[in-house]
Design an enzyme around this catalytic site. Structure first.
Site, PDB file in Angstrom:
ATOM      1  N   GLU A   1     -13.183   1.838   2.737  1.00  0.00           N
ATOM      2  CA  GLU A   1     -11.619   2.402   2.508  1.00  0.00           C
ATOM      3  C   GLU A   1     -10.706   1.453   2.682  1.00  0.00           C
ATOM      4  OE1 GLU A   1     -11.219   5.866   5.136  1.00  0.00           O
ATOM      5  OE2 GLU A   1      -9.269   5.948   4.892  1.00  0.00           O
TER       6      GLU A   1
ATOM      7  N   HIS B   1      -7.626   3.654  20.843  1.00  0.00           N
ATOM      8  CA  HIS B   1      -8.071   3.743  19.396  1.00  0.00           C
ATOM      9  C   HIS B   1      -7.627   2.510  18.396  1.00  0.00           C
ATOM     10  CE1 HIS B   1     -10.061   6.142  16.207  1.00  0.00           C
ATOM     11  NE2 HIS B   1      -8.917   6.047  15.653  1.00  0.00           N
TER      12      HIS B   1
ATOM     13  N   ASP C   1      -6.809   4.955   0.109  1.00  0.00           N
ATOM     14  CA  ASP C   1      -6.036   5.701   1.322  1.00  0.00           C
ATOM     15  C   ASP C   1      -4.558   5.451   1.082  1.00  0.00           C
ATOM     16  OD1 ASP C   1      -4.921   6.980   3.368  1.00  0.00           O
ATOM     17  OD2 ASP C   1      -6.144   5.904   4.943  1.00  0.00           O
TER      18      ASP C   1
ATOM     19  N   ASP D   1     -13.193   1.613   7.299  1.00  0.00           N
ATOM     20  CA  ASP D   1     -11.564   1.586   6.987  1.00  0.00           C
ATOM     21  C   ASP D   1     -11.173   0.297   7.619  1.00  0.00           C
ATOM     22  OD1 ASP D   1      -9.278   2.371   6.047  1.00  0.00           O
ATOM     23  OD2 ASP D   1      -9.156   4.050   7.472  1.00  0.00           O
TER      24      ASP D   1
ATOM     25  N   LYS E   1     -13.594   1.372  12.194  1.00  0.00           N
ATOM     26  CA  LYS E   1     -12.277   0.599  11.961  1.00  0.00           C
ATOM     27  C   LYS E   1     -12.546  -0.773  11.989  1.00  0.00           C
ATOM     28  CE  LYS E   1      -9.185   3.946  11.230  1.00  0.00           C
ATOM     29  NZ  LYS E   1      -8.489   4.032   9.956  1.00  0.00           N
TER      30      LYS E   1
ATOM     31  N   GLU F   1     -12.472  14.007   7.839  1.00  0.00           N
ATOM     32  CA  GLU F   1     -12.126  13.385   9.173  1.00  0.00           C
ATOM     33  C   GLU F   1     -11.222  14.077   9.979  1.00  0.00           C
ATOM     34  OE1 GLU F   1     -11.259   9.181   8.367  1.00  0.00           O
ATOM     35  OE2 GLU F   1      -9.225   9.874   7.499  1.00  0.00           O
TER      36      GLU F   1
ATOM     37  N   LYS G   1      -4.397  13.098   1.846  1.00  0.00           N
ATOM     38  CA  LYS G   1      -3.643  13.177   3.094  1.00  0.00           C
ATOM     39  C   LYS G   1      -2.389  13.967   2.839  1.00  0.00           C
ATOM     40  CE  LYS G   1      -5.030   9.041   5.549  1.00  0.00           C
ATOM     41  NZ  LYS G   1      -4.971   7.997   6.322  1.00  0.00           N
TER      42      LYS G   1
ATOM     43  N   LYS H   1     -17.166   6.727  10.864  1.00  0.00           N
ATOM     44  CA  LYS H   1     -16.066   5.661  10.149  1.00  0.00           C
ATOM     45  C   LYS H   1     -15.802   4.734  11.114  1.00  0.00           C
ATOM     46  CE  LYS H   1     -11.403   6.158   8.520  1.00  0.00           C
ATOM     47  NZ  LYS H   1     -10.357   6.855   7.658  1.00  0.00           N
TER      48      LYS H   1
END
Ligand code: MUC
Ligand code: MG
Length: 372
Positions: A223, A21, A248, A197, A168, A326, A272, A166
């Protein structure tokens, strides 16, 4: 006389991810989570979780520091105390422990799980009551390869698991990132929401260059494009008006939320629970966003099932969650550590209805993934 806390136990679990990831701050091949178990004199156990991304790549707490700090500083404050009042324990902890939001969130989650189990009600009820039984769940495409990301998105659309994605960005050059975003959006079509993001990966100049082409390509939202401390820059990007800007990393609790709202530095807040310092402070942050007319998104630290479900109980209490959630962290991991896997179907996650968090650990799996 209410039951008292007789033990606080922490362990670190390392679970491989289904694929690498790739974020601007880290390339993850596994996820590490701190599992907190709080036991009481009447034999109940509450569980909590603290999980971050890439050791110290994302923030100032690592799994190792979280474990040591809970063992050394939190546990003595909890031992022997009545377990039925999370607010009084939170107050006691906040008086003597600065920062450590992820550790605070894990401990508070375990206390709410315990209280829910004792009272026979879900955590969402303790937070005011659920107005949703299920939550929409976006997926993050972050394999590092545009064609693989498109194939992954198509698979999840066909299997009705996710219909919002989303991306990255911030690891490649800006030019390559823009091509990557435009190619994925074009392949998925106009009805599929694609957001990006940057995890603070761009300078303000890069962000200024990127917003218009991203909007032209059909991207819905950006984001945390720039450094969390650059609030003025976030305000300038928001004022440009090309795309909604989501905060964020800049949101480390209600005080940050208030400053960002006052400065008109964001149009969306990613909530979060760990970053905010726990379920209750996250709830305060939500209130600030609602009062300021800022839209809400249910964020994740790519957490395992415990913190994911704690977040789900909180997000289920929010009437208008305009950008969805998410909460896919458990799906990024190769294995489940629950006796019954979480119920993801039809693009949503079902919020458990049992007492407390409403989930049960598979102790063999927990043992298997516990770091020696
Ligand atoms: C973040 O920055 O939002 C959420 C999804 C994902 O892939 O990474 C996280 C962290
Ligand atoms: Mg983010």
């Amino acid at each position: 006389m209410s039951a008292t806390i007789v033990s606080v136990h922490t362990q670190i679990l390392d679970i491989p991810t289904i694929r690498p990831h790739k974020l601007s701050v880290s390339i993850m091949e596994h996820q590490s989570m701190v599992l907190v178990r709080i036991r009481t004199s009447d034999g109940l156990e509450g569980i909590g979780e603290a999980t971050t991304i890439g050791g110290l790549n994302y923030g100032s707490e690592s799994p190792e520091s979280i474990k040591v700090n809970i063992d050394t500083y939190f546990t003595p404050l909890l031992m022997g105390s009545p377990a039925d009042n999370p607010a009084s324990l939170r107050t006691r902890i906040n008086k003597v422990i600065k920062g450590n939001h992820f550790a605070k969130s894990a401990v508070e989650t375990a206390l709410y799980d315990l209280l829910g189990k004792r009272l026979g009600v879900p955590v969402s009820t303790l937070l005011g009551g659920a107005v949703h039984t299920e939550l929409p769940v976006a997926w993050t495409l972050a394999s590092g390869d545009t064609q693989k990301d498109i194939a992954e998105a198509r698979h999840f659309l066909e299997t009705r698991r996710h219909d919002t994605f989303k991306l990255k960005v911030g690891l490649r050059s800006l030019k390559d990132d823009l091509k990557h975003c435009a190619a994925i959006k074009a392949a998925l079509g106009e009805h599929i929401s694609v957001r990006i993001d940057v995890n603070q990966g761009w300078s303000e100049c890069q962000a200024l260059q990127a917003l218009r082409p991203l909007a032209d390509a059909g991207i819905d939202l950006v984001e945390q494009p720039i450094a969390e401390k650059n609030r003025e820059g976030m305000r300038r990007l928001t004022q440009q008006g090309y795309l909604p800007i989501m905060a964020d990393e800049a949101l480390k609790g209600p005080e940050d939320g208030l400053a960002l709202a006052r400065g008109e530095c964001a149009t969306v807040f990613a909530i979060k629970i760990e970053q905010a310092g726990g379920l209750r402070t996250a709830q305060d942050l939500i209130g600030i966003a609602q009062a300021a007319g800022i839209s809400l998104y249910g964020g994740t630290m790519l957490e395992g099932p415990i913190s994911t479900i704690a977040s789900a109980h909180l997000f289920a209490t929010i009437d208008k969650l305009e950008w969805g959630t998410e909460l896919f962290g458990p799906l990024l991991m190769k294995d489940s550590i629950l006796t019954e896997p979480l119920d993801y179907n039809n693009f949503t996650l079902q919020v458990p209805r049992g007492p407390g968090l409403g989930i049960t650990l598979d102790e063999d799996k927990v043992r298997h993934y516990t770091r020696a």
